[in-house]
Enzyme design. Structure first.
Site, PDB file in Angstrom:
ATOM      1  N   TYR A  94     -15.920  -2.950   5.501  1.00  0.00           N
ATOM      2  CA  TYR A  94     -14.556  -2.570   5.893  1.00  0.00           C
ATOM      3  C   TYR A  94     -14.328  -2.883   7.383  1.00  0.00           C
ATOM      4  CZ  TYR A  94     -10.779   0.849   6.863  1.00  0.00           C
ATOM      5  OH  TYR A  94      -9.634   1.486   7.256  1.00  0.00           O
ATOM      6  N   LEU A 107      -1.214   6.601   3.881  1.00  0.00           N
ATOM      7  CA  LEU A 107      -0.301   6.259   4.982  1.00  0.00           C
ATOM      8  C   LEU A 107       1.067   5.832   4.466  1.00  0.00           C
ATOM      9  CD1 LEU A 107      -2.495   4.151   7.441  1.00  0.00           C
ATOM     10  CD2 LEU A 107      -1.468   6.377   7.879  1.00  0.00           C
ATOM     11  N   GLY A 147      -0.388   4.814  -1.035  1.00  0.00           N
ATOM     12  CA  GLY A 147      -1.559   5.381  -0.360  1.00  0.00           C
ATOM     13  C   GLY A 147      -1.222   6.500   0.618  1.00  0.00           C
ATOM     14  N   GLY A 161       0.840  -1.211   0.000  1.00  0.00           N
ATOM     15  CA  GLY A 161       0.000   0.000   0.000  1.00  0.00           C
ATOM     16  C   GLY A 161       0.865   1.247   0.000  1.00  0.00           C
ATOM     17  N   ARG A 190      -1.259  -0.888  -8.193  1.00  0.00           N
ATOM     18  CA  ARG A 190      -1.527  -0.176  -9.451  1.00  0.00           C
ATOM     19  C   ARG A 190      -1.218   1.317  -9.353  1.00  0.00           C
ATOM     20  NH1 ARG A 190      -6.513  -3.276 -10.300  1.00  0.00           N
ATOM     21  NH2 ARG A 190      -5.925  -5.105 -11.510  1.00  0.00           N
ATOM     22  N   LYS A 235     -11.727  -5.387   9.255  1.00  0.00           N
ATOM     23  CA  LYS A 235     -10.764  -4.934  10.268  1.00  0.00           C
ATOM     24  C   LYS A 235     -10.835  -5.815  11.521  1.00  0.00           C
ATOM     25  CE  LYS A 235      -8.516  -1.830   8.125  1.00  0.00           C
ATOM     26  NZ  LYS A 235      -7.120  -2.157   7.757  1.00  0.00           N
ATOM     27  N   ASP A 274       1.085  -7.823  -5.662  1.00  0.00           N
ATOM     28  CA  ASP A 274      -0.367  -8.005  -5.648  1.00  0.00           C
ATOM     29  C   ASP A 274      -0.679  -8.914  -4.466  1.00  0.00           C
ATOM     30  OD1 ASP A 274      -2.983  -8.617  -5.995  1.00  0.00           O
ATOM     31  OD2 ASP A 274      -2.786  -9.463  -8.009  1.00  0.00           O
TER      32      ASP A 274
HETATM   33  C1  AKB Z   1     -12.321   5.420   6.491  1.00  0.00           C
HETATM   34  O1  AKB Z   1     -12.955   6.483   6.675  1.00  0.00           O
HETATM   35  O2  AKB Z   1     -12.794   4.459   5.878  1.00  0.00           O
HETATM   36  C2  AKB Z   1     -10.942   5.308   7.067  1.00  0.00           C
HETATM   37  C3  AKB Z   1     -10.913   4.742   8.456  1.00  0.00           C
HETATM   38  C4  AKB Z   1     -11.533   5.470   9.571  1.00  0.00           C
HETATM   39  O3  AKB Z   1     -10.373   3.695   8.668  1.00  0.00           O
HETATM   40  N1  AKB Z   1     -10.309   6.599   7.081  1.00  0.00           N
END
Ligand code: AKB
Length: 318
Positions: free
Chosen positions: A143, A13, A11, A8, A36, A147, A53
């Site tokens: 997401y 970070l 990106g 990453g 990419r 996590k 990848d």
């Molecule tokens: C998001 O907003 O999806 C991220 C996070 C809080 O992990 N910045």
């Protein structure tokens, strides 16, 4: 001597972590791995880089062996809004990619893997104020689910497989070098771009939506410090709350207006991003990180806004 691979790398970070790691460990010892997206000039010109990848375990293993890597920061991930927009891709990148990194790390005998988690690992039933390190999580975004999966797998690999996996739950990260993309907390960066380019910004979150936020130097510091902490002092591994500031859109607008009188923020609420933000904490209790590895942030709202405003103005206006 550490030899570090960072996925990453292109990106928000990665673009800031890599220069910080190169300063610490030497430029040749930190390898930027992108898929990419293009790297920043700063990252591409200051040390080795390669294409990885993470959805292919072989690709991760090849980079580890080619560059004689002993530690890995796995930053490659789709953020909250991007994940909802493409579930199959989010599954491949956030779940399969993470598993591939852990298995590749075991197969190649890596010493350590750092995998950031997020405030997204909490959910609507979590206590929202000063959210404790240990509490009900149950996220409702894809997401967030990925996590929690990363945290649990990281702890499992530490306890059961013997791989040293560490991670912090990052708040929304504010930064000026590379724009975030596909996140719910991105408004806090977009507002600065709007302010400097047009003197105004339309916010997609409702006034009063408090979220934990962090300026990027503190996020980088948290990732490096948790990686370097003495393992004997750690009772947790992949799931440390780290807090620095909490604000809602009108407070950010007022702070920007103090540097730029005349700045205007209005609102056009996006239901998806509002739903996700409403399910996340307002602020975090990070006493566990403070106790176990002496975590302390450097930036509050005013210091962050000063630095952001100065650096982004220079970047955009010259
Ligand atoms: C998001 O907003 O999806 C991220 C996070 C809080 O992990 N910045």
């Amino acid at each position: 001597m550490r030899r570090i691979l960072v996925t990453g790398a292109a990106g928000q970070l990665g673009s800031e972590l890599i220069p910080a790691l190169r300063e610490r460990y030497g430029s040749d010892n930190v390898v930027a791995a992108m898929h990419r997206s293009p790297l920043t000039e700063e990252v591409a010109d200051s040390g080795p880089f390669t294409q990885v990848d993470a959805t292919e375990q072989d690709s991760v293993e090849r980079a580890i062996r080619d560059y004689d890597i002993d530690s890995l920061y796995h930053l490659g991930s789709l953020l909250s809004v991007a994940a909802e927009a493409n579930r199959p891709l989010a599954h491949r990148v956030n779940i399969i990619g993470l598993l591939n990194v852990l298995e590749a790390a075991c197969d190649t005998g890596l010493e350590r893997v750092v995998i950031p988690s997020s405030i997204a690992a909490f959910g609507i039933d979590t206590p929202h104020d000063s959210t404790p390190n240990e509490t009900l999580q149950r996220p409702t975004s894809l997401y967030g689910i990925s996590k929690v999966f990363g945290e649990l797998m990281g702890n499992y690999f530490f306890e059961r497989v013997g791989l040293d996996v560490r991670g912090v739950r990052l708040p929304g990260v504010v930064s000026w070098k590379v724009e975030p993309g596909g996140g719910t907390t991105d408004y806090a960066v977009d507002a600065f771009y709007g302010a400097i380019r047009e003197g105004r910004y339309t916010c997609y979150l409702r006034p009063g939506t408090y979220l934990p936020m962090m300026y990027v130097p503190d996020a980088i510091k948290a990732l490096i410090e948790v990686a370097e902490a003495d393992v004997d002092g750690l009772k947790h591994h992949a799931d440390y709350n780290v807090n620095s500031m909490s604000f809602e859109p009108t407070e950010l607008a007022e702070a920007i207006r103090r540097r730029m009188p005349g700045f205007e923020m209005d609102y056009d609420v996006d239901p998806l991003r509002q739903y996700i933000a409403d399910s996340w904490p307002n602020s975090l209790d990070d006493s566990v990180a403070r106790q176990e590895w002496d975590w302390r942030p450097d930036y509050g709202l005013e210091a962050m806004v000063d630095d952001m405003y100065e650096n982004l103005s220079r970047k955009l206006l010259g």
